[in-house]
Motif scaffolding. Sequence first.
Motif, PDB file in Angstrom:
ATOM      1  N   ARG A  16     -17.029   3.548   5.165  1.00 43.96           N
ATOM      2  CA  ARG A  16     -15.903   2.970   4.420  1.00 43.96           C
ATOM      3  C   ARG A  16     -14.830   2.447   5.366  1.00 43.96           C
ATOM      4  NH1 ARG A  16     -14.921   3.924  -1.245  1.00 43.96           N
ATOM      5  NH2 ARG A  16     -16.937   4.533  -2.018  1.00 43.96           N
ATOM      6  N   GLU A  31       0.853  -1.185   0.000  1.00 43.54           N
ATOM      7  CA  GLU A  31       0.000   0.000   0.000  1.00 43.54           C
ATOM      8  C   GLU A  31       0.890   1.237   0.000  1.00 43.54           C
ATOM      9  OE1 GLU A  31      -3.223   1.035  -0.316  1.00 43.54           O
ATOM     10  OE2 GLU A  31      -2.348   3.027  -0.020  1.00 43.54           O
ATOM     11  N   GLY A  78     -17.491  -0.779  -5.830  1.00 39.63           N
ATOM     12  CA  GLY A  78     -16.897  -1.609  -4.778  1.00 39.63           C
ATOM     13  C   GLY A  78     -17.440  -3.029  -4.848  1.00 39.63           C
ATOM     14  N   ASP A 111     -11.082  -0.753  -9.469  1.00 43.07           N
ATOM     15  CA  ASP A 111     -11.166   0.443 -10.319  1.00 43.07           C
ATOM     16  C   ASP A 111     -10.063   0.488 -11.372  1.00 43.07           C
ATOM     17  OD1 ASP A 111     -13.380   1.277  -8.965  1.00 43.07           O
ATOM     18  OD2 ASP A 111     -12.528   3.156  -8.229  1.00 43.07           O
TER      19      ASP A 111
HETATM   20  C1  LIG Z   1     -18.570   9.352  -5.138  1.00 46.06           C
HETATM   21  C2  LIG Z   1     -18.373   7.868  -5.161  1.00 46.06           C
HETATM   22  C3  LIG Z   1     -19.271   7.067  -4.478  1.00 46.06           C
HETATM   23  C4  LIG Z   1     -19.129   5.678  -4.515  1.00 46.06           C
HETATM   24  N1  LIG Z   1     -20.042   4.916  -3.861  1.00 46.06           N
HETATM   25  C5  LIG Z   1     -19.966   3.565  -3.930  1.00 46.06           C
HETATM   26  C6  LIG Z   1     -20.924   2.759  -3.251  1.00 46.06           C
HETATM   27  O1  LIG Z   1     -21.809   3.266  -2.561  1.00 46.06           O
HETATM   28  N2  LIG Z   1     -20.826   1.407  -3.375  1.00 46.06           N
HETATM   29  C7  LIG Z   1     -19.830   0.821  -4.110  1.00 46.06           C
HETATM   30  O2  LIG Z   1     -19.790  -0.416  -4.188  1.00 46.06           O
HETATM   31  N3  LIG Z   1     -18.899   1.561  -4.743  1.00 46.06           N
HETATM   32  C8  LIG Z   1     -18.944   2.913  -4.662  1.00 46.06           C
HETATM   33  N4  LIG Z   1     -17.997   3.686  -5.272  1.00 46.06           N
HETATM   34  C9  LIG Z   1     -16.906   3.013  -6.008  1.00 46.06           C
HETATM   35  C10 LIG Z   1     -15.876   2.423  -5.063  1.00 46.06           C
HETATM   36  O3  LIG Z   1     -15.447   3.408  -4.139  1.00 46.06           O
HETATM   37  C11 LIG Z   1     -14.671   1.919  -5.843  1.00 46.06           C
HETATM   38  O4  LIG Z   1     -15.111   1.125  -6.919  1.00 46.06           O
HETATM   39  C12 LIG Z   1     -13.752   1.085  -4.965  1.00 46.06           C
HETATM   40  O5  LIG Z   1     -13.271   1.863  -3.893  1.00 46.06           O
HETATM   41  C13 LIG Z   1     -12.589   0.559  -5.782  1.00 46.06           C
HETATM   42  O6  LIG Z   1     -11.714  -0.130  -4.924  1.00 46.06           O
HETATM   43  P1  LIG Z   1     -10.248  -0.454  -5.433  1.00 46.06           P
HETATM   44  O7  LIG Z   1      -9.631  -1.273  -4.366  1.00 46.06           O
HETATM   45  O8  LIG Z   1     -10.267  -0.981  -6.797  1.00 46.06           O
HETATM   46  O9  LIG Z   1      -9.529   0.958  -5.575  1.00 46.06           O
HETATM   47  P2  LIG Z   1      -9.171   2.062  -4.494  1.00 46.06           P
HETATM   48  O10 LIG Z   1     -10.242   2.186  -3.492  1.00 46.06           O
HETATM   49  O11 LIG Z   1      -8.805   3.270  -5.289  1.00 46.06           O
HETATM   50  O12 LIG Z   1      -7.890   1.495  -3.751  1.00 46.06           O
HETATM   51  C14 LIG Z   1      -6.636   1.485  -4.363  1.00 46.06           C
HETATM   52  C15 LIG Z   1      -5.586   1.421  -3.279  1.00 46.06           C
HETATM   53  O13 LIG Z   1      -4.299   1.334  -3.905  1.00 46.06           O
HETATM   54  C16 LIG Z   1      -3.427   2.290  -3.322  1.00 46.06           C
HETATM   55  N5  LIG Z   1      -2.462   2.646  -4.367  1.00 46.06           N
HETATM   56  C17 LIG Z   1      -2.641   3.488  -5.412  1.00 46.06           C
HETATM   57  N6  LIG Z   1      -1.537   3.522  -6.184  1.00 46.06           N
HETATM   58  C18 LIG Z   1      -0.656   2.667  -5.616  1.00 46.06           C
HETATM   59  C19 LIG Z   1       0.663   2.255  -5.966  1.00 46.06           C
HETATM   60  N7  LIG Z   1       1.263   2.731  -7.064  1.00 46.06           N
HETATM   61  N8  LIG Z   1       1.285   1.346  -5.165  1.00 46.06           N
HETATM   62  C20 LIG Z   1       0.663   0.848  -4.050  1.00 46.06           C
HETATM   63  N9  LIG Z   1      -0.576   1.222  -3.672  1.00 46.06           N
HETATM   64  C21 LIG Z   1      -1.239   2.104  -4.452  1.00 46.06           C
HETATM   65  C22 LIG Z   1      -4.324   3.430  -2.894  1.00 46.06           C
HETATM   66  O14 LIG Z   1      -3.714   4.204  -1.885  1.00 46.06           O
HETATM   67  C23 LIG Z   1      -5.551   2.656  -2.408  1.00 46.06           C
HETATM   68  O15 LIG Z   1      -5.419   2.275  -1.055  1.00 46.06           O
HETATM   69  C24 LIG Z   1     -18.073   5.075  -5.240  1.00 46.06           C
HETATM   70  C25 LIG Z   1     -17.158   5.894  -5.903  1.00 46.06           C
HETATM   71  C26 LIG Z   1     -17.300   7.273  -5.868  1.00 46.06           C
HETATM   72  C27 LIG Z   1     -16.303   8.115  -6.604  1.00 46.06           C
END
Ligand SMILES: Cc1cc2nc3c(=O)[nH]c(=O)nc-3n(C[C@H](O)[C@H](O)[C@H](O)COP(=O)(O)OP(=O)(O)OC[C@H]3O[C@@H](n4cnc5c(N)ncnc54)[C@H](O)[C@@H]3O)c2cc1C
Length: 385
Positions: free
Chosen positions: A106, A37, A296, A283
């Motif tokens: 969250r 992370e 999510g 994402d």
């Molecule tokens: C306004 C809004 C509301 C939302 N509401 C919902 C909801 O109600 N329900 C739902 O299911 N989804 C919701 N979402 C979508 C959801 O938040 C995301 O789809 C989800 O958080 C994606 O998770 P992730 O682990 O793919 O990415 P992220 O949450 O972006 O996590 C990525 C992680 O990787 C880390 N990272 C980044 N770059 C690096 C690197 N180079 N090296 C190491 N670590 C790194 C970051 O610090 C982070 O901890 C919402 C999104 C938005 C914008």
Amino acid sequence: MRESGGKRHAEIAGAGIGGLTTAAALAQRGWSVTVHERASTLRTFGAGIYIWSNGLRVLKAIGAYDKATVGAHVGPEFHTRDHDDITMEEIPINGPGDARLITILRETLINTLVDVCREAGVEIRTGSEAVGATPEGELLLADGTRCKADLVVGADGINSRVRDSLDLLLYRRDLGYGAIRMLIPRARGDVPHEDENRYIEYFSGSRRILYTPASADDLYVALCCGADDAEALKVPADRALWTQSFPHLANLIVRFGDAGRWDVFEVAKLKRWSKGRVAIVGDAAHAMPPYLGQGGGCALMNGLALAVTVADAADIGNALGEWEARERPLTEHTQDTAENLGSMNTWPDDVRSAVLKIVGKSRELGEVRMRTARHVPTGTEAFPL
Ligand SMILES: Cc1cc2nc3c(=O)[nH]c(=O)nc-3n(C[C@H](O)[C@H](O)[C@H](O)COP(=O)(O)OP(=O)(O)OC[C@H]3O[C@@H](n4cnc5c(N)ncnc54)[C@H](O)[C@@H]3O)c2cc1C
């Protein structure tokens, strides 16, 4: 590349919903797993999150459900309201035969996933930044370390370095619309008594306010507007301006705090979800606007499905192809449906109101919208709600 103990090994970039779910599910299947992370802590920002049946089943399957749902809010209904506070549409939830929907903080979700990972033996390294990966199975870190693994996972969010180092991005689109998210304490009188426990999305012009109780004490509020609506997207939120658009929410708006975070909505699609021994999840692979509350949910589903598919696979590359072929159609359906829902942001109020009152009654469109929520994700067949 097996560890001396004979375990397969995974290196994962990103400790968000996608990375932690994949890590827990792999470790629970006997893999050794390290998560990198970039941030110096595992803390997330103050907001709530909607989790539908599909995501809840994944939480059950990885042993995170009981803890994640302690204190969760279970709304009796989800309403969309027009500029005059008239209900345009009521989405059935949490009744017999309906999809389930809960909201939590969250922070609760991430903390629970971290606990489940640690219980399964996952190593989580904070302050460890990934800068790329090789198809042969190396995660490359900013400090020059090359971490070899049977499987590398890029779960490093929308700006994924892992994805981009492998030239996997097909396109990424800024949707020109976004949200300020904030958490404030719940209080009597924000909305009429009968609305207090509901989830409500209020529309007015091109702006929306999403009202979301996220626990007994916490209210999650999202203020949504165009990325060119310069006054509305300011943080702290301009209370007078938001009250002009939503006079019926004046009691709530006056209590907005100074905190809040603006994010623009984006869509990302990849040429492929993997290359060699590297998979992209969350994402990084399939960002979508949040109108279905499923970004999510898809990260949870695809993280678990990835672990289920590669767990005992003889050939990781083939398994990743199989994973994508099985999971990608529903994810793209979710992305496309969510993006379509954004089109009404720019409709005149009266048109939106008239259309939603009709469309809201369509069984076919309801099925399209709820397909992801009603899906039984891979690996959750034995975990009914
Ligand atoms: C306004 C809004 C509301 C939302 N509401 C919902 C909801 O109600 N329900 C739902 O299911 N989804 C919701 N979402 C979508 C959801 O938040 C995301 O789809 C989800 O958080 C994606 O998770 P992730 O682990 O793919 O990415 P992220 O949450 O972006 O996590 C990525 C992680 O990787 C880390 N990272 C980044 N770059 C690096 C690197 N180079 N090296 C190491 N670590 C790194 C970051 O610090 C982070 O901890 C919402 C999104 C938005 C914008």
